[in-house]
Design a protein around this motif. Structure first.
Motif, PDB file in Angstrom:
ATOM      1  N   ILE A  13       0.845  -1.203   0.000  1.00  0.00           N
ATOM      2  CA  ILE A  13       0.000   0.000   0.000  1.00  0.00           C
ATOM      3  C   ILE A  13       0.878   1.250   0.000  1.00  0.00           C
ATOM      4  N   CYS A  14       1.863   1.285   0.897  1.00  0.00           N
ATOM      5  CA  CYS A  14       2.730   2.467   1.017  1.00  0.00           C
ATOM      6  C   CYS A  14       3.506   2.724  -0.272  1.00  0.00           C
ATOM      7  N   SER A  15       3.807   1.661  -1.014  1.00  0.00           N
ATOM      8  CA  SER A  15       4.574   1.823  -2.255  1.00  0.00           C
ATOM      9  C   SER A  15       3.788   2.604  -3.310  1.00  0.00           C
ATOM     10  N   LYS A  16       2.497   2.706  -3.126  1.00  0.00           N
ATOM     11  CA  LYS A  16       1.656   3.435  -4.086  1.00  0.00           C
ATOM     12  C   LYS A  16       1.451   4.901  -3.701  1.00  0.00           C
ATOM     13  N   PHE A  17       1.869   5.265  -2.490  1.00  0.00           N
ATOM     14  CA  PHE A  17       1.689   6.631  -2.000  1.00  0.00           C
ATOM     15  C   PHE A  17       2.978   7.441  -2.163  1.00  0.00           C
ATOM     16  N   PRO A  18       2.849   8.735  -2.458  1.00  0.00           N
ATOM     17  CA  PRO A  18       4.022   9.614  -2.381  1.00  0.00           C
ATOM     18  C   PRO A  18       4.224  10.020  -0.922  1.00  0.00           C
ATOM     19  N   SER A  19       5.241  10.828  -0.650  1.00  0.00           N
ATOM     20  CA  SER A  19       5.449  11.307   0.711  1.00  0.00           C
ATOM     21  C   SER A  19       4.295  12.232   1.107  1.00  0.00           C
ATOM     22  N   GLU A  20       4.114  12.396   2.407  1.00  0.00           N
ATOM     23  CA  GLU A  20       3.017  13.242   2.889  1.00  0.00           C
ATOM     24  C   GLU A  20       3.166  14.681   2.423  1.00  0.00           C
ATOM     25  N   SER A  21       4.414  15.140   2.213  1.00  0.00           N
ATOM     26  CA  SER A  21       4.607  16.521   1.760  1.00  0.00           C
ATOM     27  C   SER A  21       4.016  16.720   0.358  1.00  0.00           C
ATOM     28  N   VAL A  22       3.996  15.660  -0.441  1.00  0.00           N
ATOM     29  CA  VAL A  22       3.383  15.743  -1.779  1.00  0.00           C
ATOM     30  C   VAL A  22       1.864  15.790  -1.660  1.00  0.00           C
ATOM     31  N   LEU A  23       1.338  15.140  -0.617  1.00  0.00           N
ATOM     32  CA  LEU A  23      -0.117  15.040  -0.469  1.00  0.00           C
ATOM     33  C   LEU A  23      -0.759  16.303   0.099  1.00  0.00           C
ATOM     34  N   ILE A  24      -0.001  17.400   0.199  1.00  0.00           N
ATOM     35  CA  ILE A  24      -0.657  18.661   0.547  1.00  0.00           C
ATOM     36  C   ILE A  24      -1.532  19.122  -0.626  1.00  0.00           C
ATOM     37  N   HIS A  25      -1.298  18.520  -1.786  1.00  0.00           N
ATOM     38  CA  HIS A  25      -2.176  18.709  -2.938  1.00  0.00           C
ATOM     39  C   HIS A  25      -2.805  17.350  -3.265  1.00  0.00           C
ATOM     40  N   PRO A  26      -4.025  17.332  -3.780  1.00  0.00           N
ATOM     41  CA  PRO A  26      -4.673  16.045  -4.077  1.00  0.00           C
ATOM     42  C   PRO A  26      -3.946  15.281  -5.183  1.00  0.00           C
ATOM     43  N   LYS A  27      -3.732  14.000  -4.943  1.00  0.00           N
ATOM     44  CA  LYS A  27      -3.030  13.153  -5.913  1.00  0.00           C
ATOM     45  C   LYS A  27      -3.769  11.819  -6.096  1.00  0.00           C
ATOM     46  N   ALA A  28      -3.661  11.250  -7.280  1.00  0.00           N
ATOM     47  CA  ALA A  28      -4.263   9.947  -7.549  1.00  0.00           C
ATOM     48  C   ALA A  28      -3.379   8.843  -6.970  1.00  0.00           C
ATOM     49  N   ILE A  29      -3.992   7.962  -6.206  1.00  0.00           N
ATOM     50  CA  ILE A  29      -3.300   6.791  -5.687  1.00  0.00           C
ATOM     51  C   ILE A  29      -3.839   5.592  -6.457  1.00  0.00           C
ATOM     52  N   ILE A  30      -2.958   4.894  -7.127  1.00  0.00           N
ATOM     53  CA  ILE A  30      -3.375   3.812  -8.013  1.00  0.00           C
ATOM     54  C   ILE A  30      -3.021   2.476  -7.386  1.00  0.00           C
ATOM     55  N   GLU A  31      -4.025   1.799  -6.854  1.00  0.00           N
ATOM     56  CA  GLU A  31      -3.786   0.500  -6.221  1.00  0.00           C
ATOM     57  C   GLU A  31      -4.107  -0.614  -7.213  1.00  0.00           C
ATOM     58  N   CYS A  32      -3.334  -0.651  -8.268  1.00  0.00           N
ATOM     59  CA  CYS A  32      -3.496  -1.653  -9.317  1.00  0.00           C
ATOM     60  C   CYS A  32      -2.276  -2.568  -9.222  1.00  0.00           C
ATOM     61  N   TYR A  33      -2.447  -3.736  -8.619  1.00  0.00           N
ATOM     62  CA  TYR A  33      -1.304  -4.587  -8.290  1.00  0.00           C
ATOM     63  C   TYR A  33      -1.110  -5.739  -9.275  1.00  0.00           C
ATOM     64  N   GLU A  34      -2.172  -6.115  -9.975  1.00  0.00           N
ATOM     65  CA  GLU A  34      -2.106  -7.289 -10.845  1.00  0.00           C
ATOM     66  C   GLU A  34      -1.801  -6.877 -12.283  1.00  0.00           C
ATOM     67  N   GLU A  35      -1.016  -7.693 -12.980  1.00  0.00           N
ATOM     68  CA  GLU A  35      -0.707  -7.412 -14.375  1.00  0.00           C
ATOM     69  C   GLU A  35      -1.866  -7.889 -15.247  1.00  0.00           C
ATOM     70  N   ILE A  36      -2.649  -6.940 -15.741  1.00  0.00           N
ATOM     71  CA  ILE A  36      -3.820  -7.253 -16.560  1.00  0.00           C
ATOM     72  C   ILE A  36      -3.816  -6.344 -17.789  1.00  0.00           C
ATOM     73  N   PRO A  37      -4.410  -6.806 -18.903  1.00  0.00           N
ATOM     74  CA  PRO A  37      -4.442  -5.960 -20.104  1.00  0.00           C
ATOM     75  C   PRO A  37      -5.509  -4.883 -19.982  1.00  0.00           C
ATOM     76  N   CYS A  38      -5.119  -3.732 -19.473  1.00  0.00           N
ATOM     77  CA  CYS A  38      -6.090  -2.672 -19.166  1.00  0.00           C
ATOM     78  C   CYS A  38      -5.347  -1.335 -19.184  1.00  0.00           C
ATOM     79  N   ASN A  39      -6.004  -0.281 -19.707  1.00  0.00           N
ATOM     80  CA  ASN A  39      -5.310   1.013 -19.711  1.00  0.00           C
ATOM     81  C   ASN A  39      -6.188   2.269 -19.724  1.00  0.00           C
ATOM     82  N   PRO A  40      -7.478   2.211 -19.397  1.00  0.00           N
ATOM     83  CA  PRO A  40      -8.270   3.448 -19.423  1.00  0.00           C
ATOM     84  C   PRO A  40      -7.718   4.556 -18.526  1.00  0.00           C
ATOM     85  N   CYS A  41      -6.997   4.180 -17.485  1.00  0.00           N
ATOM     86  CA  CYS A  41      -6.417   5.220 -16.614  1.00  0.00           C
ATOM     87  C   CYS A  41      -5.432   6.072 -17.399  1.00  0.00           C
TER      88      CYS A  41
END
Ligand code: SF4
Ligand code: SF4
Length: 161
Positions: A13-41
């Motif tokens: 989970i932590c590997s998907k987050f930036p440091s808290e100093s970056v999160l003073i602005h809203p950021k997308a956290i992408i918890e996509c862990y499995e290798e699947i053929p997908c790319n709409p993001c």
């Protein structure tokens, strides 16, 4: 753990987050862990912040310096694997995809839920938004205690006081 239960461990989970100093602005956290053929993001992001290098089966990566926290990718992800996160004072502000009924209403307090499905505290509903394109998915803005930053994942209606 992830392959057996579908639940990532804290380090994943932590590997998907930036440091808290970056999160003073809203950021997308992408918890996509499995290798699947997908790319709409990747194709939906107006700032090209999300990339999938090489093979389309690879997991997406995000350049937080390009992410403006607009939330478009949250609506676009069929796996509901993306949320927007911001840290303000002692609060964590999440914008999560939500496809259940009933919908929460602004000002209500629901239960904050972790990845194991457990109640972990109160979640103040700050806003409910929808996309004209993805009209079955709502974006729920929720405020929880900052201590729940790596634990919170969704909300559940309170069934009792
Ligand atoms: S929140 Fe907006 S800018 Fe950030 S990755 Fe998603 S679509 Fe791109
Ligand atoms: S759209 Fe969602 S499920 Fe598909 S690659 Fe992107 S984050 Fe993963």
């Amino acid at each position: 753990m992830l392959s057996k239960t579908g639940i990532p461990i804290l380090a994943q989970i932590c590997s998907k987050f930036p440091s808290e100093s970056v999160l003073i602005h809203p950021k997308a956290i992408i918890e996509c862990y499995e290798e699947i053929p997908c790319n709409p993001c990747t194709t939906s992001c107006p700032t090209k912040a999300i990339t999938i290098n090489g093979n389309m089966n690879h997991c997406p990566e995000i350049d937080f310096s390009k992410c403006v926290g607009c939330g478009i990718c949250v609506f676009s992800c069929p796996g509901l694997a993306i949320m927007i996160v911001e840290v303000k004072d002692n609060k964590a502000i999440f914008k999560i995809p939500y496809e259940m009924l009933p919908l929460p209403q602004k000002g209500e307090v629901w239960d904050a839920i972790n990845r194991q499905g457990q109640i972990i505290g109160p979640a103040l509903i700050e806003k409910v938004s929808h996309s004209p394109v993805h009209n079955k998915t709502r974006l729920i803005q929720v405020q929880v205690d900052k201590a729940l930053l790596y634990d919170f994942i969704t909300i559940k209606e309170k069934t009792y006081e």
